[in-house]
Write a protein that holds these residues in place. Sequence first.
Motif, PDB file in Angstrom:
ATOM      1  N   ALA A  92       0.838  -1.199   0.000  1.00 34.41           N
ATOM      2  CA  ALA A  92       0.000   0.000   0.000  1.00 34.41           C
ATOM      3  C   ALA A  92       0.869   1.243   0.000  1.00 34.41           C
ATOM      4  N   ARG A  93       0.315   2.318  -0.574  1.00 34.54           N
ATOM      5  CA  ARG A  93       0.977   3.617  -0.590  1.00 34.54           C
ATOM      6  C   ARG A  93       0.010   4.689  -0.113  1.00 34.54           C
ATOM      7  N   LEU A  94       0.576   5.680   0.540  1.00 37.58           N
ATOM      8  CA  LEU A  94      -0.207   6.845   0.932  1.00 37.58           C
ATOM      9  C   LEU A  94       0.665   8.075   0.720  1.00 37.58           C
ATOM     10  N   GLY A  95       0.168   8.999  -0.089  1.00 40.15           N
ATOM     11  CA  GLY A  95       0.915  10.222  -0.368  1.00 40.15           C
ATOM     12  C   GLY A  95       0.052  11.447  -0.143  1.00 40.15           C
ATOM     13  N   SER A  96       0.682  12.502   0.307  1.00 36.87           N
ATOM     14  CA  SER A  96      -0.051  13.760   0.512  1.00 36.87           C
ATOM     15  C   SER A  96       0.831  14.936   0.132  1.00 36.87           C
ATOM     16  N   LYS A  97       0.171  16.014  -0.277  1.00 38.89           N
ATOM     17  CA  LYS A  97       0.875  17.235  -0.622  1.00 38.89           C
ATOM     18  C   LYS A  97       0.106  18.410  -0.035  1.00 38.89           C
ATOM     19  N   VAL A  98       0.797  19.192   0.782  1.00 37.22           N
ATOM     20  CA  VAL A  98       0.165  20.291   1.521  1.00 37.22           C
ATOM     21  C   VAL A  98       0.952  21.561   1.268  1.00 37.22           C
ATOM     22  N   THR A  99       0.238  22.662   1.053  1.00 38.57           N
ATOM     23  CA  THR A  99       0.880  23.964   0.930  1.00 38.57           C
ATOM     24  C   THR A  99       0.853  24.652   2.284  1.00 38.57           C
TER      25      THR A  99
END
Length: 831
Positions: free
Chosen positions: A708-715
């Motif tokens: 499994a993969r979990l990715g996030s991108k936050v400014t």
Amino acid sequence: MRHFLILLFAAISLNLQAQRPQGPGEKSITLTGTVLDQDTGRPLEYATLVLQKVGEPSNVTGGITDIDGKFNVTTEPGRYNIRVEYISYLPYTLDNQLLRQSRDLGEIRMAINAQELDAVEVVGERTTVEVRLDKKIYNIGKDLTNSGATISDALNNVPSVTVDVEGAISLRGNENVRILINGKPSALAGFGSTEALQQLPADAIERVEVITSPSARYDAEGTAGILNIVLRKEKTLGFNGSVNTYIGVPVNSGITANGNIRTDAFNLFSTLGYRYRDAPGNGYFDNSYTSGSFDRIIEDRDINRLNRGLNWNIGMEYFLNDQSSLTGSFFYRLGNDDDQTDNNTTRFVGSEIDSRTLRQELESEDDRSYQWSLNYTNNFNDDGHKLTADVQIGRDREDVATVIEERTTFPQDGLVALENVAQEENSNEYLIQADYVLPMGESQFEAGFRFDLEEEITSFRLDSLDRASGQFVVNELLTNTFTYNEDVYAAYTQYGSKIGKFSFLLGLRLENTRLRGELESEFDPTALEEELGVDVDVNFDKNYLGLFPTVNLIYEIGENENISLGYNRRINRPRGWFINPFPSRDSRTNVFQGNPDLNPAFSNTFDLGYLKRWDKLTFNTSVYYQRETDSFERIQESTGQTTTDGIDIIRSIPINLSTNQRYGGEASILFNPSRKFRINSSFNIFRFVNEGFFNGVDYGAENTSWFARLGSKVTLPAAIEWQTNAFYFGPRQNAITDTKGIFSLNLAFSKDIIEDNGTITLNVNDFFNSRKRRSFTETEFFTSDSEFQWRQRSVTFSFIYRFNEQKKRNAGRGGNGNFDDDGEFEGGSGS
């Protein structure tokens, strides 16, 4: 096959009826126009034009756009509601239009269906996956964690793909994957090896295509499917480019420059990069034996790899006229590596330490790869009628010199063995192919051929120190030259069409594989024949002729929802190092030996997928089943031999062991609630069942595993972007080995500077330093409890500066609908 031909004939018949010309006396008008992307002006291929007669909802006609986004539809005069549709875009409508004569609607510019984003963010932050009939396209160039990384690192962030601690690439947990560069076998991928991908920079990639149900256009190699790595080639007019520099700990530094000059007459592009990287690793092996002089042996390995690499790619596309162009390119890669492995070994008799040894390997490797490519493209008309022809020549040479010294350190100091190993490998590849595309209204016919000739010549020489004379003596039995040829001749045809909401792509590929091996050595294969239980011909010439059908279907349930079904038959051909019968010298006690009696494996795969897209959420899932016959398995067994100091020698050898069945399912979710937050996740679960016996031993195994993969991108405040990528591969096992789960976490922070022309990035790879393979192997003659780490945690700081190039690139955005950049029928949707 009979059902396949019936379905193909029926589809062609329906298409010809749909294109029936007007009879005498029938009046008709023609509606023309061009459909473009609103932001970039890029043509939208295979957009659908729907003409619905006012007052007669069931009276619907229409057509599709060609490769240049143009449509030309003939209908009878009347009053119509006009609608242009393209999945992932807002529809364009003109209601209640009175059409009495032919009419040109001009340019129709369509916008992405993402109202919460402004134009720049639409281009830069568009969903990283586009779903097509036979593949998923990931635009990984925007992944911050790839800054200063290699192509192998970047692939490890792609859903469905895993890269283990030693660099082996798997697709859906299956290592039998074919690696292509720009749609072709390439010296960049090391002629089937993945070593070069651990050296080349990730920022040279435009996109990665994960092709789990390949159409007939692709070669049939790789039972798991295909990974096609598409390199950057800017298409914007004028001059643009970028320079990326980075430095890290452990030592990881380099620079990559991309440049592009495009005019109305030509397009010149080039990439130049240099890399200097230290890759420290380690390993620990606790082995217990049921026979031999020692009951237990512990190996503690310290590994240091120093990699230096230069890569250069230059090419030019020359526009011969408005319809045709000629593109030539040259690729060069130079590698210079120095590796040192120190193996401290402790030997026990019972619970008491008997002795300690130190085995030191000093390896120097020089690599040189060259590749020349020439492409001719002729667009016969604006309707997508197209011919492409390619010629590619590749050369790769590796020179490896290794000094192996082993000596006792307890109870006394003394020399055990001293060896000099010289190995030279030359690989040559010649590729010729042509592809023909003929649009037929809403349908498309394709045909083509490919000749792919590969040769690997491996020379191996072993000099061992004769302690009595103090001179090095050539080991004639192991010194050899092995030549392996793999020639593939292929032809294919396929037909695709769209009927209402239903799209299909049917193909058939014919391939003849010729495998040849020639050995020059004093080696006597009799012993190997006795061990394998079969007659082994080290000088062989084998031919395999096979048909490989492909079927890809997609049904659009709604504007943002579809289901797909794919079937394909594929082949897995043994590579040269699986065939070469000479044992490796990586260890005196654990050796790998190729098997010249190895035959190709064949598989049949079914894939059922579902896609649903909402305004801020995209959900994509599929289930699959694969059955592979004569699959390769690497077994471990005792050779019955011992070293001069009484240690059993264990051998690993590949054989056509079993029938392998694999069941699996995967799902991915992309959630983009706002411009400042984005999250994506994927989950893959698979089960395999092996059935096979060898030398009276049952190697059958059943196992269920998942990753499994979990990715996030936050400014963050101050316009700092924070990206997190987490990955976990669950426990798995085969007949003799249990492997524990592996977790890794990558972090990256970036900020634009210099009026957004520059970007600085801080990247932490394997934050918890947990990317280690832990496994336990048990056979009737030994057990091994091991831990191995290919590279320790790294921190990299990078700076990129762009010249006349937007940060929010449109690379790979596509909007290609049913035909891709090569004119291939796609029939799918972006998301």
